[in-house]
Scaffold this motif. Structure first.
Motif, PDB file in Angstrom:
ATOM      1  N   ARG A   1       0.841  -1.193   0.000  1.00 30.73           N
ATOM      2  CA  ARG A   1       0.000   0.000   0.000  1.00 30.73           C
ATOM      3  C   ARG A   1       0.883   1.253   0.000  1.00 30.73           C
ATOM      4  O   ARG A   1       2.037   1.220   0.385  1.00 30.73           O
ATOM      5  N   GLY A   2       0.284   2.354  -0.449  1.00 25.78           N
ATOM      6  CA  GLY A   2       0.999   3.624  -0.387  1.00 25.78           C
ATOM      7  C   GLY A   2       1.962   3.881  -1.527  1.00 25.78           C
ATOM      8  O   GLY A   2       2.970   4.567  -1.334  1.00 25.78           O
ATOM      9  N   VAL A   3       1.674   3.324  -2.704  1.00 30.66           N
ATOM     10  CA  VAL A   3       2.530   3.569  -3.868  1.00 30.66           C
ATOM     11  C   VAL A   3       1.675   4.112  -5.011  1.00 30.66           C
ATOM     12  O   VAL A   3       0.432   4.104  -4.955  1.00 30.66           O
TER      13      VAL A   3
ATOM     14  N   SER B   1      -7.115   4.080  -4.650  1.00 34.59           N
ATOM     15  CA  SER B   1      -7.909   5.202  -5.131  1.00 34.59           C
ATOM     16  C   SER B   1      -7.535   5.421  -6.595  1.00 34.59           C
ATOM     17  O   SER B   1      -6.365   5.645  -6.918  1.00 34.59           O
ATOM     18  N   ILE B   2      -8.519   5.326  -7.481  1.00 35.42           N
ATOM     19  CA  ILE B   2      -8.251   5.333  -8.925  1.00 35.42           C
ATOM     20  C   ILE B   2      -8.532   6.715  -9.509  1.00 35.42           C
ATOM     21  O   ILE B   2      -9.577   7.317  -9.229  1.00 35.42           O
ATOM     22  N   VAL B   3      -7.612   7.202 -10.332  1.00 34.55           N
ATOM     23  CA  VAL B   3      -7.807   8.476 -11.029  1.00 34.55           C
ATOM     24  C   VAL B   3      -8.718   8.233 -12.228  1.00 34.55           C
ATOM     25  O   VAL B   3      -8.457   7.351 -13.052  1.00 34.55           O
TER      26      VAL B   3
ATOM     27  N   ALA C   1     -16.520   5.954  -2.651  1.00 31.13           N
ATOM     28  CA  ALA C   1     -15.249   5.218  -2.617  1.00 31.13           C
ATOM     29  C   ALA C   1     -14.045   6.146  -2.578  1.00 31.13           C
ATOM     30  O   ALA C   1     -12.916   5.690  -2.429  1.00 31.13           O
ATOM     31  N   ARG C   2     -14.289   7.468  -2.726  1.00 32.95           N
ATOM     32  CA  ARG C   2     -13.219   8.476  -2.708  1.00 32.95           C
ATOM     33  C   ARG C   2     -12.201   8.233  -3.799  1.00 32.95           C
ATOM     34  O   ARG C   2     -10.985   8.210  -3.545  1.00 32.95           O
ATOM     35  N   MET C   3     -12.712   8.033  -5.023  1.00 32.13           N
ATOM     36  CA  MET C   3     -11.835   8.001  -6.179  1.00 32.13           C
ATOM     37  C   MET C   3     -11.424   9.434  -6.509  1.00 32.13           C
ATOM     38  O   MET C   3     -12.016  10.403  -6.021  1.00 32.13           O
ATOM     39  N   ILE C   4     -10.406   9.564  -7.348  1.00 33.82           N
ATOM     40  CA  ILE C   4      -9.856  10.885  -7.668  1.00 33.82           C
ATOM     41  C   ILE C   4     -10.338  11.299  -9.052  1.00 33.82           C
ATOM     42  O   ILE C   4      -9.928  10.707 -10.054  1.00 33.82           O
ATOM     43  N   ALA C   5     -11.197  12.289  -9.100  1.00 37.38           N
ATOM     44  CA  ALA C   5     -11.755  12.745 -10.383  1.00 37.38           C
ATOM     45  C   ALA C   5     -10.908  13.883 -10.930  1.00 37.38           C
ATOM     46  O   ALA C   5     -10.473  14.764 -10.193  1.00 37.38           O
TER      47      ALA C   5
ATOM     48  N   GLN D   1      -5.392  10.938  -0.157  1.00 39.07           N
ATOM     49  CA  GLN D   1      -5.682   9.496  -0.120  1.00 39.07           C
ATOM     50  C   GLN D   1      -4.438   8.704   0.278  1.00 39.07           C
ATOM     51  O   GLN D   1      -4.527   7.697   0.977  1.00 39.07           O
ATOM     52  N   LEU D   2      -3.282   9.164  -0.180  1.00 38.96           N
ATOM     53  CA  LEU D   2      -2.029   8.496   0.187  1.00 38.96           C
ATOM     54  C   LEU D   2      -1.826   8.571   1.704  1.00 38.96           C
ATOM     55  O   LEU D   2      -1.333   7.622   2.326  1.00 38.96           O
TER      56      LEU D   2
END
Length: 245
Positions: free
Chosen positions: A67-69, A92-94, A112-116, A136-137
């Motif tokens: 995690r964290g990469v 978290s997906i951009v 889900a707190r994805m990154i838009a 998110q990181l």
């Protein structure tokens, strides 16, 4: 037979999606973990349907990243947008901002707190994306991004966008390249056809943080494209053997 198998899977996909999307609406008011659990069930059921109805399985190669990469994936089909979430622990997906406006789907993406990202937003959009990624990181999540920003067909010339470099430079974490050959099997108009076979997704050695932007982009593109070319050749060989068998 491929068309019939694909049609049956689409029916299954639609049924699973509709039932879960409606049943879990109350989850939008509950802790995020409930939505995450539902999302994994959604992907798991659809991958089961792919295997049973369409004869399409998958294989993961290489060590799973911690995690964290930052994770940079080749993008050929919708398949990997589900697979990366299923294989890893809550990345978290951009994604493009317009997806947040899709009823049900967009609601769950927000939860889900994805990154838009606004693709037309220029430098301001990149700064906003980096700020969201840092947040998110800090929660211990990995950030997944498709460097080309959209789906490309196998053998199409690569076109890597600046977003992945912006994240790499600002997040200061290792970047794990990911190659795949999904576009050979999840194909046809709007991705309707699902060919029998096995999609391979391969995690490659991490690129350490701190490299100059140009060197990072060269190493990233070379790693993803070279391995993707090998996986595409392997996939085509599999399809040819199945067709001749």
């Amino acid at each position: 037979m491929t068309i019939l198998r694909s049609a049956i899977f689409i029916v299954w996909f639609s049924l699973v999606t509709a039932v879960l999307a409606v049943t879990f609406l109350p989850a939008l008011l509950l802790p995020r973990g409930v939505t995450m659990w539902m999302a994994r069930q959604w992907v798991g059921l659809n991958f089961w349907g792919l295997r049973v109805f369409a004869g399409l399985s998958f294989e993961v190669r290489g060590p799973l990243p911690p995690r964290g990469v930052l994770i940079a994936l080749k993008h050929m089909s919708m398949w990997e947008t589900m697979a990366i979430y299923y294989v890893l622990q809550d990345p978290s997906i951009v994604l493009k901002k317009s997806l947040l406006n899709v009823p049900f789907y967009g609601w769950y993406l927000r939860k889900a707190r994805m990154i838009a990202i606004d693709r037309e937003g220029g430098a301001h959009a990149l700064r906003a994306m980096a700020a969201a990624a840092r947040a998110q990181l800090a929660q211990g999540r990995s950030i997944a991004i498709f460097p080309e920003g959209t789906r490309v067909k196998p053998d199409a010339p690569p076109d890597y966008k600046p977003g992945v470099a912006a994240l790499y430079m600002q997040l200061n974490v290792p970047c794990v390249p990911v190659a795949l050959n999904s576009g050979l099997f999840w194909t046809g108009p709007v991705g309707f056809l699902k060919k029998r076979g096995r999609i391979v997704l391969e995690f490659l050695p991490a690129i350490p943080p701190g490299l100059p932007r140009r060197e990072f982009m060269t190493r990233l593109q070379s790693a993803i494209e070279d391995t993707t070319a090998k996986l595409v050749a392997e996939g085509r060989d599999l399809l040819e053997r199945r067709n001749s068998g």
